[in-house]
Design a protein around this motif. Structure first.
Motif, PDB file in Angstrom:
ATOM      1  N   THR A  30       0.873  -1.229   0.231  1.00  0.00           N
ATOM      2  CA  THR A  30       0.317   0.028  -0.031  1.00  0.00           C
ATOM      3  C   THR A  30       0.844   1.444   0.532  1.00  0.00           C
ATOM      4  N   GLY A  31      -0.114   2.547  -0.390  1.00  0.00           N
ATOM      5  CA  GLY A  31       1.055   3.781  -0.075  1.00  0.00           C
ATOM      6  C   GLY A  31       1.664   3.582  -1.443  1.00  0.00           C
ATOM      7  N   ALA A  32       2.982   4.644  -1.358  1.00  0.00           N
ATOM      8  CA  ALA A  32       3.698   4.980  -2.477  1.00  0.00           C
ATOM      9  C   ALA A  32       4.642   4.098  -2.805  1.00  0.00           C
ATOM     10  N   GLY A  33       4.627   2.510  -2.135  1.00  0.00           N
ATOM     11  CA  GLY A  33       5.660   1.489  -2.835  1.00  0.00           C
ATOM     12  C   GLY A  33       4.218   0.810  -3.482  1.00  0.00           C
ATOM     13  N   ALA A  34       3.086   0.885  -3.450  1.00  0.00           N
ATOM     14  CA  ALA A  34       2.482   0.138  -4.695  1.00  0.00           C
ATOM     15  C   ALA A  34       2.392  -0.019  -5.660  1.00  0.00           C
ATOM     16  N   GLY A  35       3.297  -0.721  -6.532  1.00  0.00           N
ATOM     17  CA  GLY A  35       3.817  -1.088  -8.081  1.00  0.00           C
ATOM     18  C   GLY A  35       5.140   0.243  -8.296  1.00  0.00           C
ATOM     19  N   THR A  36       5.630  -0.614  -8.808  1.00  0.00           N
ATOM     20  CA  THR A  36       6.885  -0.456  -9.117  1.00  0.00           C
ATOM     21  C   THR A  36       6.955  -0.096 -10.950  1.00  0.00           C
ATOM     22  N   ALA A  37       8.316   0.515 -10.828  1.00  0.00           N
ATOM     23  CA  ALA A  37       8.752   0.614 -12.263  1.00  0.00           C
ATOM     24  C   ALA A  37       7.983  -0.566 -14.024  1.00  0.00           C
ATOM     25  N   ALA A  38       7.968  -1.558 -13.148  1.00  0.00           N
ATOM     26  CA  ALA A  38       7.625  -2.949 -13.625  1.00  0.00           C
ATOM     27  C   ALA A  38       6.387  -2.931 -13.703  1.00  0.00           C
ATOM     28  N   GLY A  39       5.370  -2.616 -13.177  1.00  0.00           N
ATOM     29  CA  GLY A  39       3.919  -3.575 -13.200  1.00  0.00           C
ATOM     30  C   GLY A  39       3.425  -2.193 -12.243  1.00  0.00           C
ATOM     31  N   SER A  40       3.360  -0.960 -12.287  1.00  0.00           N
ATOM     32  CA  SER A  40       2.231  -0.022 -11.388  1.00  0.00           C
ATOM     33  C   SER A  40       1.766   0.554 -12.641  1.00  0.00           C
ATOM     34  N   GLY A  41       1.219   0.983 -13.640  1.00  0.00           N
ATOM     35  CA  GLY A  41       0.511   1.352 -13.600  1.00  0.00           C
ATOM     36  C   GLY A  41      -0.965   2.917 -13.993  1.00  0.00           C
ATOM     37  N   ALA A  42      -1.994   1.656 -14.195  1.00  0.00           N
ATOM     38  CA  ALA A  42      -3.059   2.144 -14.097  1.00  0.00           C
ATOM     39  C   ALA A  42      -3.933   3.276 -12.127  1.00  0.00           C
ATOM     40  N   ARG A  43      -2.927   3.148 -11.897  1.00  0.00           N
ATOM     41  CA  ARG A  43      -3.133   3.699  -9.856  1.00  0.00           C
ATOM     42  C   ARG A  43      -2.438   5.010 -10.090  1.00  0.00           C
ATOM     43  N   ALA A  44      -3.584   5.611 -10.008  1.00  0.00           N
ATOM     44  CA  ALA A  44      -3.594   7.037  -9.375  1.00  0.00           C
ATOM     45  C   ALA A  44      -2.365   7.277  -8.139  1.00  0.00           C
ATOM     46  N   PRO A  45      -1.370   8.612  -8.642  1.00  0.00           N
ATOM     47  CA  PRO A  45      -0.298   8.706  -7.673  1.00  0.00           C
ATOM     48  C   PRO A  45      -1.007   9.311  -6.336  1.00  0.00           C
ATOM     49  N   GLU A  46      -0.860   8.243  -5.163  1.00  0.00           N
ATOM     50  CA  GLU A  46      -1.298   9.294  -3.999  1.00  0.00           C
ATOM     51  C   GLU A  46       0.298   9.945  -3.576  1.00  0.00           C
ATOM     52  N   GLY A  47       0.190  11.513  -2.984  1.00  0.00           N
ATOM     53  CA  GLY A  47       1.375  11.815  -1.997  1.00  0.00           C
ATOM     54  C   GLY A  47       1.261  11.546  -0.629  1.00  0.00           C
ATOM     55  N   LEU A 102       6.348   9.358  -6.145  1.00  0.00           N
ATOM     56  CA  LEU A 102       7.505   8.708  -6.606  1.00  0.00           C
ATOM     57  C   LEU A 102       6.636   8.034  -7.158  1.00  0.00           C
ATOM     58  N   SER A 103       8.141   8.016  -8.436  1.00  0.00           N
ATOM     59  CA  SER A 103       8.213   7.176  -9.744  1.00  0.00           C
ATOM     60  C   SER A 103       9.287   6.790  -9.954  1.00  0.00           C
ATOM     61  N   SER A 104       9.587   5.341 -10.782  1.00  0.00           N
ATOM     62  CA  SER A 104      10.780   4.203 -11.058  1.00  0.00           C
ATOM     63  C   SER A 104      10.959   5.060 -12.167  1.00  0.00           C
ATOM     64  N   LEU A 105      12.255   4.531 -12.602  1.00  0.00           N
ATOM     65  CA  LEU A 105      12.493   4.746 -13.493  1.00  0.00           C
ATOM     66  C   LEU A 105      14.107   3.901 -14.113  1.00  0.00           C
ATOM     67  N   LEU A 106      13.749   3.563 -14.852  1.00  0.00           N
ATOM     68  CA  LEU A 106      15.418   2.262 -14.944  1.00  0.00           C
ATOM     69  C   LEU A 106      15.951   2.941 -16.286  1.00  0.00           C
ATOM     70  N   THR A 107      17.213   3.094 -15.707  1.00  0.00           N
ATOM     71  CA  THR A 107      18.146   3.535 -16.374  1.00  0.00           C
ATOM     72  C   THR A 107      19.552   2.773 -16.475  1.00  0.00           C
ATOM     73  N   GLU A 108      20.541   3.209 -17.099  1.00  0.00           N
ATOM     74  CA  GLU A 108      21.996   1.954 -17.121  1.00  0.00           C
ATOM     75  C   GLU A 108      22.267   2.237 -16.311  1.00  0.00           C
ATOM     76  N   ASP A 109      22.522   2.722 -15.378  1.00  0.00           N
ATOM     77  CA  ASP A 109      22.932   2.855 -13.783  1.00  0.00           C
ATOM     78  C   ASP A 109      22.308   2.176 -12.987  1.00  0.00           C
ATOM     79  N   GLY A 110      21.484   1.944 -13.393  1.00  0.00           N
ATOM     80  CA  GLY A 110      20.250   1.494 -12.683  1.00  0.00           C
ATOM     81  C   GLY A 110      19.156   1.840 -12.033  1.00  0.00           C
ATOM     82  N   LEU A 111      18.299   1.450 -11.647  1.00  0.00           N
ATOM     83  CA  LEU A 111      16.948   2.027 -11.003  1.00  0.00           C
ATOM     84  C   LEU A 111      17.046   2.966 -10.645  1.00  0.00           C
ATOM     85  N   LEU A 112      16.308   4.301 -10.305  1.00  0.00           N
ATOM     86  CA  LEU A 112      16.465   5.476  -9.830  1.00  0.00           C
ATOM     87  C   LEU A 112      14.996   6.414  -9.446  1.00  0.00           C
TER      88      LEU A 112
END
Length: 782
Positions: free
Chosen positions: A323-340, A359-369
């Motif tokens: 629950t909260g901000a961690g519910a759903g990462t870059a790989a599987g989050s999608g349709a859930r509206a972000p909650e502050g 919070l929003s995840s972004l996969l980069t060449e240096d790893g997950l940000l």
């Protein structure tokens, strides 16, 4: 173009001599500088007392030193010179005589013409390289004025050199980067080379060009920075994309921080620097908790890293259980509206502010940000608090208005009942006063008189209550005039001097040039009396009562806080040092019948009537109180542009004059009250006609052949109102006088809550004496 680009070179300045020697009259060297040692290859020991001819290819060219000594100066002499190793070079000589303590000497300065030519040639080559470089190269003075502009700069930026020379370097800088360029210039002036990896240049056609810029200092002969050289490189597609991303990141008005899976800050935008007070390099490498305490677990959850000691749920169920901000990462989050996520932000100086992060995840060449977007919600919270305050004020005003309407209706009916009681009590009192009785009836007669007196006192007390109710409901009849509050304050203080008690100290102050106000002075006097009496009751052990009046000019923002329009106001404040009120009591202080006094010691209408009187005068009133510190009630009344009227002396009550030849038509829908009025007027010597409604009165007046001198009519009745009756009857009887009577005169009031000057009214309930006096006043000759 080439000459414009050549900067001064510090290592071989052509203007200065390289070697200087001093020659005595015998032609021998007595002094030499280090330049002479370097140029000719001799040490000082070898130069000392050496003939000058040893330094020349043709000895004897300067042999006649006496001749040179007689001259003041010889400059620009060119001749061949020889070094210690036998190599030769051409030099330019300057010969100058000198008077010294050791006698007259001759100074000979040598400048290597070959070195100068090589320097000039080197500068020409350098200028050619710069001019034909594919990279835009620009130079500027230390104040930022452009001094050179190569061909590549013309091609890339679209501006001609002739258009740019002398203009500020900021002309071609993206406005959003102006501050960054200013900081870079300051560093270059101090001798540093600065690289702006993601610069923005504005072309002549308005387009932006993403470039990497290197700014280097140009050093003059004395070692000082005399200019700045700029070399710009067009970015690759990848660099351009990264620059655009960085530009977009810095252009957003939200603070954004990039955090790795370990919770360490790896990047931050410009707004984050401003928000937290750190430079980007200071933020980088710090834990996110340093600026956002409590954000660590949410960031770890967003990145998919379990918190220490926490069990990570299986991947297929993670989205459902987290629950909260961690519910759903870059790989599987999608349709859930972000909650502050609400928390506190901490700045470099230690101060904190309320924040909300997304919070929003972004996969980069240096790893997950994890991108942490920080909203400073201080303004929103203040706005919410202000909105809640305004909503509360609106609800309070609506509640008080509803209560006012109810109070007005109750007061109208109650006043009719009180009028019946008081008028009949007056008749009974008059009848009892005329009775004669024997010794056995004196006690009973006295008791009857006391009973009637108590009836009258009770009715008058009820009348005062209804007046307070009407005042609260803003339905009381007011007669406004322009006056000074300071005069009313003085009258009230004199009135209360013996009422407040010796243990209550009273003081008043007011501005010397206090603005006048427009209101009913009698009602404002009632406001002050009510507030003063409340203050006395709040100071059972004594204290201080302070009454102040000052001028106050409110702008639109200040006025909006009080529900007023901007303009001039007079502030009346009554402050006591009494027991004070807790918040829940202060919130309801203006409600009618709300009181904290023991039963029988207060009606709860004092502050309610204050609220109504002030509101009816287009002002506002508010209260501040604190237990143990006292209470302050502030009244704001609009200032008037008119001149204050002189306050008339209060006339003494005169005995009613009987007019047996006058006829009065009484119209009232209350039969008992109509009957009592008929008795009072009849005993007063008037001929009386009565009607129970407006229609009945019209029919009666139409059939009556005599003169009707006065129409005494109730204002509010079923069918025709009192005003409509008066209007209809005056069509046939224009000389007829009209006296209205009412305990609720709302239909007579103007839009401003006042009564027209030509309208005469006797307020219910009234006594026999007050009614007869008012009738005599209306019928008196004009």
């Amino acid at each position: 173009m080439t000459d414009q680009l050549v900067p001064p070179v510090a290592d071989v300045p052509p203007e200065l001599p390289e070697a200087i020697v001093a020659i005595d009259p015998r032609g021998r060297i007595t002094q030499a500088n280090s330049g002479a040692e370097d140029l000719f290859g001799y040490s000082w020991d070898e130069l000392a007392q050496r003939p000058l001819d040893d330094l020349l290819r043709e000895p004897g060219e300067l042999a006649d030193l006496a001749e040179f000594s007689a001259q003041h100066l010889h400059a620009g002499l060119e001749m061949a010179c020889r070094r210690k190793d036998g190599t030769e070079f051409h030099a330019e000589l300057s010969v100058t005589p000198m008077d010294t303590p050791d006698g007259r000497l001759v100074s000979v300065a040598f400048r290597d013409l070959g070195q100068r030519n090589r320097t000039v040639e080197r500068l020409r080559w350098l200028s050619a390289i710069v001019e034909h470089a594919h990279t835009p190269i620009v130079s500027a003075s230390v104040d930022g004025s452009i001094t050179s502009w190569n061909t590549a700069a013309e091609r890339v930026y679209g501006w001609k050199a002739s258009d740019m020379i002398g203009r500020p370097i900021g002309t071609v800088v993206e406005p959003l980067q102006a501050e960054l360029v200013t900081e870079a210039l300051a560093k270059v002036r101090e001798g540093d080379t600065v690289r702006i990896s993601e610069g923005q240049i504005v072309r002549a056609d308005g387009r932006r060009v993403a470039v990497s810029v290197t700014a280097s200092p140009i050093v003059g002969p004395a070692g000082a920075v005399v200019g700045i050289a700029y070399a710009a490189r067009d970015l690759t597609e990848r660099e351009r994309a990264e620059a655009q991303f960085r530009w977009l990141l810095n252009a957003t008005p939200l603070a954004i921080i990039g955090v790795d899976a370990a919770g360490v800050i790896r990047m931050a935008n410009t707004e984050a620097e401003r928000e937290f007070g750190y430079r980007t390099e200071e933020l980088t490498g710090r834990p996110i908790e340093a600026v956002l305490p409590g954000a660590g677990p949410a960031v770890l959850a967003e990145s998919g890293t379990p918190s220490p000691g926490a069990a990570r749920p299986p991947a297929e169920t993670a989205t459902e259980t987290e629950t909260g901000a961690g519910a759903g990462t870059a790989a599987g989050s999608g349709a859930r509206a972000p909650e502050g996520i609400p928390l506190a932000g901490r700045r470099k100086d230690g101060s904190e502010f309320p924040a909300e992060i997304l919070l929003s995840s972004l996969l980069t060449e240096d790893g997950l940000l994890v991108a942490v977007t920080v909203h400073d919600i201080t303004a929103r919270l203040q706005s919410d608090a202000e909105r809640a305050r305004l909503e509360n004020e609106l609800q309070r005003a609506q509640r008080l208005d509803s209560l006012g309407q109810l109070a007005g209706g109750v007061a109208h009916d109650f006043n009719n009942v009180l009028a019946i009681i008081l008028s009949h009590a007056s008749i009974a009192d008059e009848d009892l006063a005329g009775l004669e009785s024997g010794p056995d009836d004196q006690g009973r007669l006295a008791g009857a008189r006391r009973a009637v007196e108590q009836m009258q006192q009770a009715a008058e007390r009820g009348s005062r209550l209804t007046k307070q109710l009407l005042a609260f409901g803003r339905r009381e009849i007011v007669r406004p005039q322009v006056f000074l509050l300071s005069e009313v304050m003085a009258d009230v203080v004199r009135l209360l001097s013996g009422t407040l008690g010796t243990d209550v100290r009273t003081s008043t102050t007011s501005d010397a040039d206090l603005w006048p106000v427009t209101a009913d002075p009698g009602r404002i006097e009632q406001v002050l009396v009510n507030l003063a009496m409340n203050a006395r009751d709040a100071m059972p052990k004594g204290g201080t009562l302070q009454i102040d009046a000052v001028n106050l000019a409110l702008d639109s923002a200040q006025a909006a806080r009080y529900g007023l329009t901007d303009g001039r106001y007079v502030q009346l404040r009554v402050t006591d040092t009494g027991t004070g009120m807790p918040p829940e009591v202060a919130e309801r202080a203006f409600e009618p019948f709300y009181t904290t006094k023991p039963e029988g010691q207060g009606t709860g209408l004092g502050l309610a009537s204050v609220y109504g009187i002030v509101s009816q005068a287009a002002g506002t009133v508010y209260l501040r109180s604190r237990p143990g510190w006292g209470t302050s009630v502030t009244v704001l009344l609009p200032a008037s542009d008119g001149a204050p009227l002189a306050r008339p002396d209060v006339p003494r009550a005169a005995a009613p004059e009987k007019k047996p030849d006058r006829t009065v038509l009484v119209v009232d829908d209350e039969p008992d009250l109509r009957k009592s009025i008929e008795i009072i007027l009849g005993r007063g010597g008037y001929a009386v006609l009565t009607a129970g409604s407006g229609d009945e009165a019209a029919q009666l007046a139409g059939a009556y052949e005599g003169t009707i001198d006065l129409l005494l009519t109730d204002v509010t009745m079923p069918g025709l109102s009192g005003q409509e009756v008066a209007k209809r009857l005056r069509l046939e009887r224009p000389s007829m006088r009209v006296l209205y009577m009412s305990g609720f005169a709302q239909p007579l009031l103007t839009s401003k809550g006042t009564i027209e000057p030509d309208v005469t009214l006797v307020e219910k309930p009234f006594t026999r004496r007050s009614l007869l006096a008012k009738v005599a006043e209306v019928l008196a000759p004009a």
